[in-house]
Each structure stands twice: as C-alpha cells, then as structure tokens.
Design a protein around this motif. Structure first.
Motif, PDB file in Angstrom:
ATOM      1  N   TYR A 286      85.739  16.540  21.184  1.00 34.30           N
ATOM      2  CA  TYR A 286      85.939  17.943  21.546  1.00 34.30           C
ATOM      3  C   TYR A 286      87.373  18.413  21.361  1.00 34.30           C
ATOM      4  N   ALA A 296      89.020  17.776  32.898  1.00 34.75           N
ATOM      5  CA  ALA A 296      87.596  17.681  32.569  1.00 34.75           C
ATOM      6  C   ALA A 296      86.838  16.761  33.516  1.00 34.75           C
ATOM      7  N   PRO A 299      84.563  17.993  37.514  1.00 40.09           N
ATOM      8  CA  PRO A 299      83.154  18.067  37.917  1.00 40.09           C
ATOM      9  C   PRO A 299      82.633  16.779  38.561  1.00 40.09           C
ATOM     10  N   THR A 338      73.720  12.527  29.790  1.00 44.98           N
ATOM     11  CA  THR A 338      74.504  12.988  28.639  1.00 44.98           C
ATOM     12  C   THR A 338      73.807  12.613  27.342  1.00 44.98           C
ATOM     13  N   TYR A 347      80.702  20.510  25.947  1.00 45.64           N
ATOM     14  CA  TYR A 347      81.199  19.836  27.146  1.00 45.64           C
ATOM     15  C   TYR A 347      80.464  20.261  28.407  1.00 45.64           C
ATOM     16  N   TRP A 348      80.290  21.545  28.647  1.00 49.67           N
ATOM     17  CA  TRP A 348      79.771  22.010  29.930  1.00 49.67           C
ATOM     18  C   TRP A 348      78.351  21.527  30.193  1.00 49.67           C
ATOM     19  N   VAL A 349      77.516  21.502  29.162  1.00 53.25           N
ATOM     20  CA  VAL A 349      76.129  21.058  29.343  1.00 53.25           C
ATOM     21  C   VAL A 349      76.020  19.539  29.241  1.00 53.25           C
ATOM     22  N   ALA A 352      79.798  17.958  31.683  1.00 47.45           N
ATOM     23  CA  ALA A 352      80.130  18.439  33.028  1.00 47.45           C
ATOM     24  C   ALA A 352      78.953  18.350  34.001  1.00 47.45           C
ATOM     25  N   ILE A 353      77.771  18.798  33.585  1.00 48.22           N
ATOM     26  CA  ILE A 353      76.611  18.759  34.489  1.00 48.22           C
ATOM     27  C   ILE A 353      76.255  17.319  34.875  1.00 48.22           C
TER      28      ILE A 353
END
Length: 455
Positions: A286, A296, A299, A338, A347-349, A352-353
C-alpha cells in the motif's frame, strides 16, 4: 490519591511501567529498521543482528533473570536490571557503528531478561487473592498493549524525530522507576534460597542462546541447534540433581501450567509474526510511510485496550481457560479474515476491519494466560515460574516469525506471499486454540477434584 492507588500502592504502577518499557522497545524496532540501516550504513546481515542480538540475550538469560531474584532478593535484582536496561538504551541511541549498536542491543537484552521475570515475581510477592488476580490481569494487558503500541509509537517517533529517540525515551523513564523503586518497593526480606545454581545457569544460558541463534542467526545455525539440544539435555539432567535448581522441574508437574505455556507459545508466535509481516505488507503493498504504518495498527490497539479492561469481569464469570479459548478464536479469525476479504479491497476493508477482531482477542488472552502460567506456585519458585512464562513468550515470538519467513521465502509475488503468510499464522493460532482446550479440560478436572475434596 485514587481508590486504585490506595488499594495497590505504587508497586503495581512501577512494575507495569517498567514492563511496558521493555515491550515497547522491542516493538519499536519493527518500524525503525529502515532508518537505522540508512543512518548507520548497515547491510542486511548487520541489520538482522540489531534485532537478533537483543533476542539472543533476552531469551538466553530469562531463566537466570527469574532465579536470581529468588536468591538475592527481588528489589535488588530489579534495580540492577533497570540500570542495565537504561544504560543499554542510552548507548543504543548514541550508536555510530554496527558493532556498537549490536553490542548495546545485547546489553539491553540482558537488562530485559532480568526485568521481565522480576516484574511478575514482584506482583506475586506483593499481592494476594483477588488483588493478585487483578494485578496479573493488568500485567497481561500491558504485555499485549506494549507490543501493539510499540508499532504505533515507533512509526511516530521515527517519522517525526529520529529512531534514536525511541531508545533515549527509556533513560528518564528507567531512572524514574529506579528512584520510585527505592522509595516505594519494600525489600522482600530474607531470600527464599541462598545459593545460585551456577551449573544450571551456565547450561541454560548456553542452551537457550543457542536455540535462539538457531532460529534468528545468520550462519552455522545447525551447529547452534545441536549445541542447544546437548546443553539443554545436560541442563535438565543437572536440574534433577541440585538442591536449588535455577528451573525447578516441579514447575512442569502441573498440567494446567504446561497447557498455558504451550498456548502462550503459539499465541505469541502468531501475534508477533502477524505484526512482522503486516508491517512490511503495509509499506510494500500500500506504499505506507513508517508513520502511516504505525498509525495503521490503531484499529488493533484501541479495541485491545478496551477489551483488556473487561478481562477481570469475564474471567471471574466464565473462567480463565474458557476466556483463552474464545480470545484465541477471535485472534485466528481476525488473521484469516484478511485472506477471505482479499487485499485488493484496500487497507480499510482488508486490514483494518480484521485488525479490530484481532485486537479484541489479543486484549482478552494475555492476562488469563499469565495467570494460568503462574498458577499453583509457591513463593520459593515464583521467580523461576515468572522466568518460564517470559522465556516461553520470547521464544514464541522468535520461532513464530522464523517459521513464517522460512516457509514463504521462495515466493516472489508479495501479495501472494502475504496471503500465504497469513494462512500459516492462522494455523499457528489454531495450535494455541488446541492447547487452550487442553487447558480448559485440565482446569475442569482440577475444579472437580477441589469440590470432591471439600465434600
């Protein structure tokens, strides 16, 4: 003065801050390696030794660090550990050559090997009953948060200032802890044993250091492994004969503790391998900077903190063993998610989740694992038991990372590499779940025997 301080005094804050400092320093290196290599002109082999030198002495001297507190007194040994660690940190920050930073990282590791088991033993000495359970819960929480927060703080310090400040920070904190320890920590009185097991100490340092090197070393790893196996075999033989062993073998007569050691080994292996490979993935896949990489991990860090606050309530309600099973499952699920979601989702989906789920699990697991690792021990072997817990912790970290890197070293597509790494890490986390189920069975049988004895 708060209600918590009135109950616990200053021993708990001193212990937790000192332990946090050790863990923080270990994690900060993950996000600082690129800057360290550039500033000191280190090649890949020398850079690897910046981490390995610390791991080698930290892992190798753990049993020694735990036992000398039993022999010479916890307070005195704790103060010595603080001085060694603080001086080592100062010299790492001032390092100008590869030789200097590697040797000072090794010295830091010695200080950590003395501090880590002594902090836990101090808790066992100073608190009892419900207060001890709460103190151990806070200690386990610190173990998880220190590792995660180190990733965040390392990225911030490296980007905003210099990697050197991450080590300089330990000096004033260490000196503050030194002064507070002299002022507020009482000497435990006459040591439980008056003789140090010199033979066992030498063999344990040789065997454990060789084992660490066989995993993290650069050359002659097979020879180091053979040396480690021979030394540890002789160590176990020696411990059967001496009156005051550095590692009393009766520590391993309890199936409950043994299961907790195994569960901790695999959990830490999975967690640190996850930190290690995810740090690289964020930068390579990324394009994150060290600062962005550190942030990062929030979360995971934030949910971990809040879930850790619920440990005492949950463990008293459902028991440590059941809580460990649930927490291990959440950790494995967070890692695997992941892979299921796919890195192409961003990244967020994709990261991070799943990190939220991982963080909740990590926040719940370390406190009960620590409590089970020192369960059913008497004061005479409290330091040795603490040394075993921290030894298992350190070796799990080293071996988990080594296994994952070794099994994926031939893959050149980094997206596929990271996916394969996460699958391997999920399997390691799964082994921790299996050990947790064994622990739950052992705990249930012990509770049943206790009820039967009362009747």
């Amino acid at each position: 003065m708060t209600k918590s301080t009135e109950k616990f005094g200053f021993v708990l804050p001193i212990v937790l801050l000192s332990y946090f400092m050790i863990l923080l320093d270990n994690s900060i290196v993950f996000t600082s390696t690129v800057k360290i290599a550039a500033d000191l002109h280190l090649g890949s082999q020398m850079l690897a030794w910046v981490s390995s030198a610390y791991t080698l002495t930290f892992g190798g001297f753990q049993l020694f660090g735990g036992r000398i507190g039993d022999v010479y007194g916890r307070k005195r040994v704790f103060l010595i550990g603080l001085l060694i660690f603080s001086f080592g940190s100062l010299m790492v920050g001032l390092s100008t050559t590869a030789t200097m930073i590697i040797s000072m990282r090794a010295l830091q590791g010695v200080g950590s090997a003395i501090l880590a088991p002594t902090t836990l033993a101090l808790l066992l000495d100073n608190y009892h009953g419900a207060m001890r359970a709460r103190a151990i819960a806070a200690y386990g929480t610190t173990a998880g948060i220190g590792a995660s927060f180190g990733m965040v703080l390392g990225g911030v310090i490296t980007s905003a200032f210099s990697w050197r400040y991450g080590f300089f920070l330990n000096v004033p904190v260490g000196l503050l802890m030194f002064v507070m320890t002299i002022r507020f920590v009482k000497d435990g009185g006459t040591p439980r044993t008056t003789r140090l097991d010199v033979e066992g100490t030498c063999l344990s340092v040789l065997g454990l250091s060789g084992l660490v090197y066989s995993v993290d070393g650069i050359a002659h790893q097979i020879s180091a492994l053979i040396m480690a196996i021979v030394a540890l075999g002789l160590f176990i033989y020696a411990e059967r004969r001496v009156k005051s062993p550095i590692m009393p073998l009766r520590l391993f007569a309890d199936r409950q503790r043994n299961s907790a050691y195994v569960a901790r080994f695999f959990f830490i292996g999975a967690a640190f391998a996850y930190f290690f490979v995810t740090t690289q993935a964020l930068q390579k896949l990324y394009g994150f900077t060290p600062l962005m990489t550190g942030l990062a991990f929030l979360p995971a860090t934030i949910p971990q903190f809040f879930s850790a606050l619920q440990v005492s309530r949950l463990s008293s309600k459902i028991g440590n063993a059941r809580l460990i099973v649930i927490a291990d499952f959440l950790v494995a699920l967070g890692i695997l998610l992941t892979v299921v979601l796919g890195l192409n989702r961003g990244y967020w989906v994709a990261i991070a989740i799943p990190m939220v789920i991982f963080g909740i699990g990590q926040g719940l697991v370390l406190s009960p694992l620590t409590a089970e690792g020192v369960a059913n021990t008497d004061p005479e072997i409290a330091g040795a038991a603490s040394g075993v817990v921290n030894t298992v912790h350190q070796f799990g970290q080293s071996i988990g990372i080594a296994i994952v890197v070794a099994l994926t070293s031939r893959v050149h597509d980094y997206s596929r590499d990271y996916r394969d790494q996460l699958l391997i890490i999920t399997v390691i986390a799964g082994l921790s779940i299996i050990a947790a189920f064994v622990l739950m069975g052992s705990t249930s049988r012990q509770e049943a025997r206790s009820v039967s004895a009362k009747q």
